[in-house]
Design a protein around this motif. Structure first.
Motif, PDB file in Angstrom:
ATOM      1  N   GLY A  12       3.049  -5.265  24.949  1.00  0.00           N
ATOM      2  CA  GLY A  12       1.967  -4.981  24.006  1.00  0.00           C
ATOM      3  C   GLY A  12       2.538  -4.158  22.867  1.00  0.00           C
ATOM      4  N   ARG A  13       1.702  -3.291  22.318  1.00  0.00           N
ATOM      5  CA  ARG A  13       2.119  -2.508  21.144  1.00  0.00           C
ATOM      6  C   ARG A  13       3.387  -1.691  21.414  1.00  0.00           C
ATOM      7  NH1 ARG A  13      -0.854   2.657  19.611  1.00  0.00           N
ATOM      8  NH2 ARG A  13       0.790   3.534  18.325  1.00  0.00           N
ATOM      9  N   MET A  14       3.392  -0.959  22.519  1.00  0.00           N
ATOM     10  CA  MET A  14       4.545  -0.098  22.767  1.00  0.00           C
ATOM     11  C   MET A  14       5.777  -0.876  23.183  1.00  0.00           C
ATOM     12  SD  MET A  14       3.651   2.651  21.674  1.00  0.00           S
ATOM     13  CE  MET A  14       5.261   3.326  21.920  1.00  0.00           C
ATOM     14  N   GLY A  15       5.582  -1.950  23.929  1.00  0.00           N
ATOM     15  CA  GLY A  15       6.726  -2.775  24.313  1.00  0.00           C
ATOM     16  C   GLY A  15       7.444  -3.288  23.069  1.00  0.00           C
ATOM     17  N   CYS A  34       8.771  -9.131  29.743  1.00  0.00           N
ATOM     18  CA  CYS A  34       7.740  -9.526  30.703  1.00  0.00           C
ATOM     19  C   CYS A  34       6.385  -8.992  30.266  1.00  0.00           C
ATOM     20  CB  CYS A  34       8.112  -8.931  32.068  1.00  0.00           C
ATOM     21  SG  CYS A  34       6.766  -8.994  33.260  1.00  0.00           S
ATOM     22  N   ASP A  35       5.379  -9.833  30.390  1.00  0.00           N
ATOM     23  CA  ASP A  35       3.998  -9.371  30.212  1.00  0.00           C
ATOM     24  C   ASP A  35       3.092 -10.285  31.021  1.00  0.00           C
ATOM     25  OD1 ASP A  35       2.590  -7.385  27.872  1.00  0.00           O
ATOM     26  OD2 ASP A  35       1.270  -8.787  28.941  1.00  0.00           O
ATOM     27  N   SER A  36       2.076  -9.712  31.623  1.00  0.00           N
ATOM     28  CA  SER A  36       1.148 -10.543  32.397  1.00  0.00           C
ATOM     29  C   SER A  36       0.377 -11.466  31.463  1.00  0.00           C
ATOM     30  CB  SER A  36       0.201  -9.673  33.228  1.00  0.00           C
ATOM     31  OG  SER A  36      -0.326  -8.647  32.433  1.00  0.00           O
ATOM     32  N   VAL A  69       0.350  -0.951  31.028  1.00  0.00           N
ATOM     33  CA  VAL A  69      -0.795  -0.039  31.114  1.00  0.00           C
ATOM     34  C   VAL A  69      -0.485   1.024  32.173  1.00  0.00           C
ATOM     35  CG1 VAL A  69      -2.418  -1.810  30.387  1.00  0.00           C
ATOM     36  CG2 VAL A  69      -1.923  -1.539  32.824  1.00  0.00           C
ATOM     37  N   ASN A  70      -1.210   2.148  32.113  1.00  0.00           N
ATOM     38  CA  ASN A  70      -0.889   3.311  32.945  1.00  0.00           C
ATOM     39  C   ASN A  70      -0.800   3.007  34.440  1.00  0.00           C
ATOM     40  OD1 ASN A  70      -1.263   4.381  30.458  1.00  0.00           O
ATOM     41  ND2 ASN A  70      -3.056   5.623  30.968  1.00  0.00           N
ATOM     42  N   ALA A  71      -1.744   2.218  34.953  1.00  0.00           N
ATOM     43  CA  ALA A  71      -1.819   2.006  36.399  1.00  0.00           C
ATOM     44  C   ALA A  71      -0.591   1.302  36.955  1.00  0.00           C
ATOM     45  CB  ALA A  71      -3.071   1.194  36.736  1.00  0.00           C
ATOM     46  N   PHE A 119       7.627  10.945  25.719  1.00  0.00           N
ATOM     47  CA  PHE A 119       6.891  11.977  24.966  1.00  0.00           C
ATOM     48  C   PHE A 119       7.500  12.049  23.556  1.00  0.00           C
ATOM     49  CE2 PHE A 119       6.161  13.223  29.406  1.00  0.00           C
ATOM     50  CZ  PHE A 119       4.779  13.261  29.396  1.00  0.00           C
ATOM     51  N   ASN A 120       7.197  11.044  22.767  1.00  0.00           N
ATOM     52  CA  ASN A 120       7.923  10.869  21.496  1.00  0.00           C
ATOM     53  C   ASN A 120       7.583  11.912  20.444  1.00  0.00           C
ATOM     54  OD1 ASN A 120       5.289   9.642  20.939  1.00  0.00           O
ATOM     55  ND2 ASN A 120       6.253   9.042  19.018  1.00  0.00           N
ATOM     56  N   HIS A 121       6.479  12.670  20.634  1.00  0.00           N
ATOM     57  CA  HIS A 121       6.105  13.633  19.596  1.00  0.00           C
ATOM     58  C   HIS A 121       7.171  14.711  19.395  1.00  0.00           C
ATOM     59  CE1 HIS A 121       2.516  11.400  19.765  1.00  0.00           C
ATOM     60  NE2 HIS A 121       1.714  12.293  19.216  1.00  0.00           N
ATOM     61  N   GLU A 159     -11.429  -2.510  26.647  1.00  0.00           N
ATOM     62  CA  GLU A 159      -9.966  -2.469  26.717  1.00  0.00           C
ATOM     63  C   GLU A 159      -9.559  -1.562  27.854  1.00  0.00           C
ATOM     64  OE1 GLU A 159      -7.295  -0.485  24.337  1.00  0.00           O
ATOM     65  OE2 GLU A 159      -8.684   0.930  23.450  1.00  0.00           O
ATOM     66  N   TRP A 160      -8.324  -1.692  28.276  1.00  0.00           N
ATOM     67  CA  TRP A 160      -7.885  -0.986  29.490  1.00  0.00           C
ATOM     68  C   TRP A 160      -8.042   0.522  29.362  1.00  0.00           C
ATOM     69  CZ3 TRP A 160      -4.035   2.568  29.185  1.00  0.00           C
ATOM     70  CH2 TRP A 160      -3.118   2.476  28.144  1.00  0.00           C
ATOM     71  N   ARG A 161      -7.921   1.070  28.150  1.00  0.00           N
ATOM     72  CA  ARG A 161      -8.039   2.530  28.003  1.00  0.00           C
ATOM     73  C   ARG A 161      -9.411   3.040  28.442  1.00  0.00           C
ATOM     74  NH1 ARG A 161      -4.323   1.555  24.179  1.00  0.00           N
ATOM     75  NH2 ARG A 161      -2.595   3.012  24.035  1.00  0.00           N
ATOM     76  N   ASN A 162     -10.404   2.156  28.371  1.00  0.00           N
ATOM     77  CA  ASN A 162     -11.758   2.565  28.749  1.00  0.00           C
ATOM     78  C   ASN A 162     -12.106   2.208  30.189  1.00  0.00           C
ATOM     79  OD1 ASN A 162     -11.933   3.491  26.161  1.00  0.00           O
ATOM     80  ND2 ASN A 162     -12.957   1.657  25.372  1.00  0.00           N
TER      81      ASN A 162
HETATM   82  N1  LIG Z   1       4.481   7.197  23.293  1.00  0.00           N
HETATM   83  C1  LIG Z   1       3.372   7.010  22.626  1.00  0.00           C
HETATM   84  O1  LIG Z   1       3.109   7.685  21.648  1.00  0.00           O
HETATM   85  C2  LIG Z   1       2.419   5.928  23.067  1.00  0.00           C
HETATM   86  C3  LIG Z   1       1.529   5.351  22.135  1.00  0.00           C
HETATM   87  C4  LIG Z   1       0.650   4.355  22.574  1.00  0.00           C
HETATM   88  C5  LIG Z   1       0.660   3.984  23.915  1.00  0.00           C
HETATM   89  N2  LIG Z   1       1.506   4.586  24.798  1.00  0.00           N
HETATM   90  C6  LIG Z   1       1.509   4.196  26.226  1.00  0.00           C
HETATM   91  O2  LIG Z   1       2.179   2.941  26.350  1.00  0.00           O
HETATM   92  C7  LIG Z   1       1.597   2.158  27.376  1.00  0.00           C
HETATM   93  C8  LIG Z   1       1.147   0.812  26.766  1.00  0.00           C
HETATM   94  O3  LIG Z   1       0.228   1.069  25.745  1.00  0.00           O
HETATM   95  P1  LIG Z   1      -0.001   0.018  24.548  1.00  0.00           P
HETATM   96  O4  LIG Z   1      -0.686   0.750  23.458  1.00  0.00           O
HETATM   97  O5  LIG Z   1       1.277  -0.692  24.251  1.00  0.00           O
HETATM   98  O6  LIG Z   1      -1.036  -0.962  25.240  1.00  0.00           O
HETATM   99  P2  LIG Z   1      -1.120  -2.540  25.088  1.00  0.00           P
HETATM  100  O7  LIG Z   1      -2.394  -2.940  25.709  1.00  0.00           O
HETATM  101  O8  LIG Z   1      -0.844  -2.958  23.686  1.00  0.00           O
HETATM  102  O9  LIG Z   1       0.107  -3.052  25.996  1.00  0.00           O
HETATM  103  C9  LIG Z   1       0.115  -2.971  27.393  1.00  0.00           C
HETATM  104  C10 LIG Z   1       0.651  -4.298  27.917  1.00  0.00           C
HETATM  105  O10 LIG Z   1       0.884  -4.216  29.325  1.00  0.00           O
HETATM  106  C11 LIG Z   1       0.639  -5.515  29.825  1.00  0.00           C
HETATM  107  N3  LIG Z   1       0.475  -5.467  31.276  1.00  0.00           N
HETATM  108  C12 LIG Z   1      -0.586  -4.993  31.973  1.00  0.00           C
HETATM  109  N4  LIG Z   1      -0.376  -5.136  33.297  1.00  0.00           N
HETATM  110  C13 LIG Z   1       0.845  -5.710  33.427  1.00  0.00           C
HETATM  111  C14 LIG Z   1       1.617  -6.137  34.551  1.00  0.00           C
HETATM  112  N5  LIG Z   1       1.180  -5.987  35.812  1.00  0.00           N
HETATM  113  N6  LIG Z   1       2.822  -6.709  34.330  1.00  0.00           N
HETATM  114  C15 LIG Z   1       3.268  -6.882  33.054  1.00  0.00           C
HETATM  115  N7  LIG Z   1       2.571  -6.508  31.960  1.00  0.00           N
HETATM  116  C16 LIG Z   1       1.386  -5.926  32.149  1.00  0.00           C
HETATM  117  C17 LIG Z   1      -0.607  -5.969  29.088  1.00  0.00           C
HETATM  118  O11 LIG Z   1      -0.800  -7.352  29.133  1.00  0.00           O
HETATM  119  C18 LIG Z   1      -0.330  -5.467  27.698  1.00  0.00           C
HETATM  120  O12 LIG Z   1       0.274  -6.425  26.873  1.00  0.00           O
HETATM  121  C19 LIG Z   1       0.437   2.969  27.933  1.00  0.00           C
HETATM  122  O13 LIG Z   1       0.863   3.652  29.077  1.00  0.00           O
HETATM  123  C20 LIG Z   1       0.122   3.964  26.819  1.00  0.00           C
HETATM  124  O14 LIG Z   1      -0.426   5.177  27.274  1.00  0.00           O
HETATM  125  C21 LIG Z   1       2.398   5.520  24.393  1.00  0.00           C
END
Ligand SMILES: NC(=O)c1ccc[n+]([C@@H]2O[C@H](COP(=O)([O-])OP(=O)(O)OC[C@H]3O[C@@H](n4cnc5c(N)ncnc54)[C@H](O)[C@@H]3O)[C@@H](O)[C@H]2O)c1
Length: 336
Positions: A12-15, A34-36, A69-71, A119-121, A159-162
Motif C-alpha cells: 500500500g502507501r508505505m510499501g 507481496c500484497d493480499s 496493516v497493524n494486525a 519511527f521516521n519522525h 478502512e482498516w484504520r477504523n
Molecule cells: N512511518 C510512518 O510515518 C507511517 C505512515 C503511514 C502508515 N504507517 C504504517 O504503515 C502500515 C501500512 O499503512 P499504509 O498507510 O501503507 O496502509 P495501506 O492500506 O495503504 O497499506 C497496507 C497494505 O497492507 C496490505 N495487507 C493487509 N493484510 C495483508 C496480508 N495479510 N498480507 C499482505 N498484505 C496485506 C493491504 O492490502 C494494503 O495494501 C501501517 O502499520 C501504518 O500504521 C506508517
C-alpha cells in the motif's frame, strides 16, 4: 556496495514509499513484493505474491520489509526473524504491548539479526537539528516538553484504520505514537503515565479521536501530549523547554504538505536582555523544504544490517517502551 536480497510485504502507501527509498539507497535488491490485494502489484516487474509466507519461503530473502496493516505486522516480523532475515517493520509495532513483546522475544532468539521499526519522525530535519542542539549542551538540559500532533480524520470511512480488530487503537496508536516516540527521544524514559482517550466527534467510532497524555521521568522531567483526529487544520508542534533556553518545532513536511512548513526555532536564555525583551526575545529560526526522513531511516537500517554501525533509532526497546506508554493510557489489554 553489498546488495541485500529483499522482499516487501504490504504494498500500500508505505510499501511503495519503502520500495522507492530502498531503490534510491541502492543497497537493497528488491526481488519480490507481496500484497493480499494483488491488483496493487501490477506496476512491479518482479516476483509478486498474494501470500506473505509463500513470498518469504520462495524468495529466501536476507531482508524483509513489513508494511502491512497493524494486525499482520507481528506475525510477519516473527516469521522473517525465524527464517534468519533482517526485518524492517512499520510502526506501530503491532496493536498492543503484547504484540511488541512477542517481536522482542522473537529477536531475542536470533543472533546478529537486525529488527528496526519505522519511527521516521526522528529523521526529519527539524528533529535532527533539535537533537544535535540538545546534545551539544548549548541550551542546558531538557526539563519539559509539550507536543501537539493532529489531523482531520474521518472515522466513518470504511478502512482498516477504523477497524479496531485490525488497527488496535485510534489516533493515539496511529499518529500519537510518533509524538510519544519523540518525547521519549528528547526527554527520556517515562515512568509515570497518565492520560485518557475520548470520542469527542466520532461518537460511534471504535477508536478514539482524542488523547491527552501526561508523562514524568524518575528524575522529575515532564511532558504532555495532545493527539487528535479532529484537528481540522493539520498541526505538528513540539515545544522543548531547557534550563538555558527552548526549542520549538513547528510544522512537518509530509507528502500531503498539510502540516505546514517545517521549522525549528530556538532561543538561548539571556537574562541580561541583550537579545530583546524578557518574554519576547530574539529567536533563531531555520526552515526546511525537503523531507529526507525515509532516506535517512533506510540508510540507518542498511548500516545496521551491514554491521557499519549499531541501531540507535527504532529499536525493539523503543517499540516496547512506547507501546507500554500507550497500553497504560488505554488500560491493560491483549491483542483484539
Ligand atoms: N512511518 C510512518 O510515518 C507511517 C505512515 C503511514 C502508515 N504507517 C504504517 O504503515 C502500515 C501500512 O499503512 P499504509 O498507510 O501503507 O496502509 P495501506 O492500506 O495503504 O497499506 C497496507 C497494505 O497492507 C496490505 N495487507 C493487509 N493484510 C495483508 C496480508 N495479510 N498480507 C499482505 N498484505 C496485506 C493491504 O492490502 C494494503 O495494501 C501501517 O502499520 C501504518 O500504521 C506508517
Amino acid at each position: 556496495m553489498r546488495k541485500y536480497r529483499t522482499v516487501i510485504i504490504g504494498m500500500g502507501r508505505m510499501g511503495r514509499t519503502r520500495y522507492d527509498a530502498m531503490k534510491k539507497h541502492g543497497g537493497f535488491d528488491v526481488v519480490g513484493v507481496c500484497d493480499s490485494n494483488e491488483e496493487l502489484l501490477s506496476d512491479y516487474d518482479i516476483n509478486r505474491y498474494g501470500d506473505w509466507k509463500c513470498c518469504i519461503d520462495q524468495e529466501q530473502p536476507e531482508v524483509v520489509a513489513v508494511c502491512t496493516v497493524n494486525a499482520v505486522i507481528p506475525s510477519v516480523v516473527c516469521y522473517g526473524l525465524e527464517k534468519g532475515c533482517h526485518v524492517f517493520a512499520e510502526k506501530p509495532p503491532g496493536r498492543c504491548l503484547e504484540d511488541a513483546l512477542l517481536m522482542r522475544d522473537a529477536l531475542g532468539r536470533c543472533e546478529g539479526q537486525v529488527l528496526k521499526f519505522g519511527f521516521n519522525h526522528r529523521y526529519h530535519y527539524g528533529v535532527i537539528e533539535a537533537k544535535s542542539l540538545i546534545d551539544s549542551g548549548f541550551l542546558g538540559e531538557v526539563v519539559a516538553a509539550r507536543g501537539v500532533y493532529g489531523k482531520a480524520g474521518d472515522l466513518r470511512r470504511q478502512e482498516w484504520r477504523n477497524d479496531i480488530s485490525i488497527a488496535g487503537g485510534g489516533i493515539l496508536l496511529d499518529q500519537g505514537i510518533h509524538m510519544l516516540d519523540l518525547l521519549r527521544y528528547f526527554v527520556g524514559d517515562f515512568t509515570l503515565v497518565e492520560g485518557f482517550t475520548e470520542n469527542l466527534v466520532w461518537k460511534n467510532a471504535a477508536g478514539e479521536d482524542t488523547a491527552f497524555v501526561t508523562l514524568k521521568t524518575d528524575s522529575g522531567k515532564v511532558a504532555t501530549m495532545h493527539s487528535s483526529a479532529i484537528q481540522w487544520k493539520h498541526k505538528f508542534d513540539l515545544d522543548i523547554t531547557c534550563t538555558e533556553g527552548y526549542i520549538a518545532l513547528n510544522g512537518l513536511l509530509t507528502s500531503t504538505q498539510s502540516y505546514g512548513e517545517e521549522r525549528i526555532t530556538y532561543y538561548k536564555r539571556d537574562l541580561e536582555l541583550k537579545s530583546g525583551k524578557l518574554g519576547n526575545p530574539t529567536e533563531y529560526t531555520m526552515c526546511f523544504d525537503e523531507d529526507r526522513s525515509w532516506d535517512f531511516e533506510i540508510a540507518e537500517f542498511y548500516d545496521a544490517v551491514s554491521g557499519k554501525r549499531s541501531l540507535v533509532n527504532g529499536t525493539v526497546d523503543d517499540a516496547v517502551a512506547v507501546m507500554e506508554l500507550i497500553d497504560r493510557v488505554y488500560g491493560k489489554r491483549t491483542a483484539p
